[in-house]
Design an enzyme around this catalytic site. Sequence first.
Site, PDB file in Angstrom:
ATOM      1  N   GLU A  36       0.843  -1.191   0.000  1.00 47.03           N
ATOM      2  CA  GLU A  36       0.000   0.000   0.000  1.00 47.03           C
ATOM      3  C   GLU A  36       0.881   1.244   0.000  1.00 47.03           C
ATOM      4  O   GLU A  36       1.755   1.385   0.867  1.00 47.03           O
ATOM      5  CB  GLU A  36      -0.890   0.045   1.247  1.00 47.03           C
ATOM      6  CG  GLU A  36      -2.050  -0.909   1.228  1.00 47.03           C
ATOM      7  CD  GLU A  36      -3.028  -0.643   2.376  1.00 47.03           C
ATOM      8  OE1 GLU A  36      -4.169  -1.091   2.275  1.00 47.03           O
ATOM      9  OE2 GLU A  36      -2.631   0.001   3.375  1.00 47.03           O
ATOM     10  N   CYS A  37       0.666   2.134  -0.948  1.00 47.18           N
ATOM     11  CA  CYS A  37       1.341   3.427  -1.022  1.00 47.18           C
ATOM     12  C   CYS A  37       2.858   3.245  -0.933  1.00 47.18           C
ATOM     13  O   CYS A  37       3.484   2.799  -1.890  1.00 47.18           O
ATOM     14  CB  CYS A  37       0.808   4.375   0.044  1.00 47.18           C
ATOM     15  SG  CYS A  37       1.187   6.123  -0.297  1.00 47.18           S
ATOM     16  N   GLY A  38       3.494   3.540   0.195  1.00 50.70           N
ATOM     17  CA  GLY A  38       4.933   3.355   0.302  1.00 50.70           C
ATOM     18  C   GLY A  38       5.350   1.926   0.048  1.00 50.70           C
ATOM     19  O   GLY A  38       6.396   1.669  -0.567  1.00 50.70           O
TER      20      GLY A  38
END
Length: 439
Positions: A324-326
């Site tokens: 997720e994201c990073g």
Amino acid sequence: MTPGLVIAAASSGTGKTTLMLGLLAALRARGVAVQPLKCGPDYIDPAFHAAAAGRSSVNLDAWAMTSAQIAALAARPADLIVTEGSMGLFDGVAVPGETGTGASADIAALMGWPVVLVIDASGQAQTAAAVALGLAQFRADVTVAGVVLNKIASPRHEALVRRGFESIGLPVLGVLPRAAGIELPSRHLGLVQAEETGELERLLSHAGEIVAEHCDLDAIMGCATAQEGELAPYKPVPPPGQRIALARDAAFSFVYPHLMEAWRAAGASILPFSPLADEAPDPSADVCWLPGGYPELHAGRLSGNRSFIEGVRNFAQTRPVHGECGGYMALGAGIVDAEGQRHEMLGLFGLETSFAKRKMHLGYRRADLMSPMPGFAVGHALRGHEFHYANILSQPDAPLARVVDPNGTEMPETGSIRVTPEGGRVTGTFFHLIAEASQ
């Protein structure tokens, strides 16, 4: 149910978190079992709440969550619930989601919790009461019980501000002087994470002493009300597997607490590992999850941690991996940091991202899955939130989902999916999952 209240304000930066942390610390020192909660998708404040209150804080989100889920998450045994609002009291998106627009006022109205307003009185006097009066009268289903004045410069300043509140009959529950000296460090996504803040215990103790000295704790507790009624059933987010290898350190720190609670309640085991310590995912796990965080701040170190990189690569050959994201960016081919230097990442996607020219990507997201991801089949609709400053340089893999913002505008951050020859499945999203959509 436990009586509760909401700490809110007219805008961000007025002192909500200062009052929240000081109030939690002061009540805890009194022996009050106080349950902290957070309105909206903020993922940093709850860690500070937990440190101050000595118990886990979870997010309540009126755009992403159903009313049944919100009520169930708030139903925690305690003497008092204190919920920190986000942004301004009535700030939300234009198009409602599951329960509302995502505004803190939606949570207050749903739960029947009165609002204690934090009023930043710097640069004004009696006008502060006019601002509070407008907030108190804006929605009939939201009750403002009183105010705490922040950044009061002098006794004369306090007297003038108090005069305004006397004229409208709104109680002043506390007065925090401008020279109180409570300051939390900041970062480009907001506050730094709780585990990164040096001398956190001393800071929280100081905040508690200031709030106990300058606020009427009994009066604030007396504002809280409890809503009666039976809890309706709701469908929690299913675990992505039964044994979840979860990246967890300063580079990968963000998973919503309510998700991990739901995973554990479903019988899943969470097996943390630290990419920064060059650890690989537990080989007994059946899924690997890389949450969001700040991999761009540690990209050089991560790119050299061969045990971590080879461990995740090997894991991904036969089992699902999700980022997720990073975490999604770390699964990509490379990250360009703020200085323009490229760092090789895991290479499980062709994704290339850059922080050299920052651009804010912020807002709620609805994702209709075009391919399965851990825990969800094709066609499931998810609700989440995106907040990062990375630019996509290349996103060549097959899209994971059709992603839209609250207005229905299609977003280019579709996520990615790649299937390995051995049957592994790697997925990633820029949004942080909050709940499954019911509509």
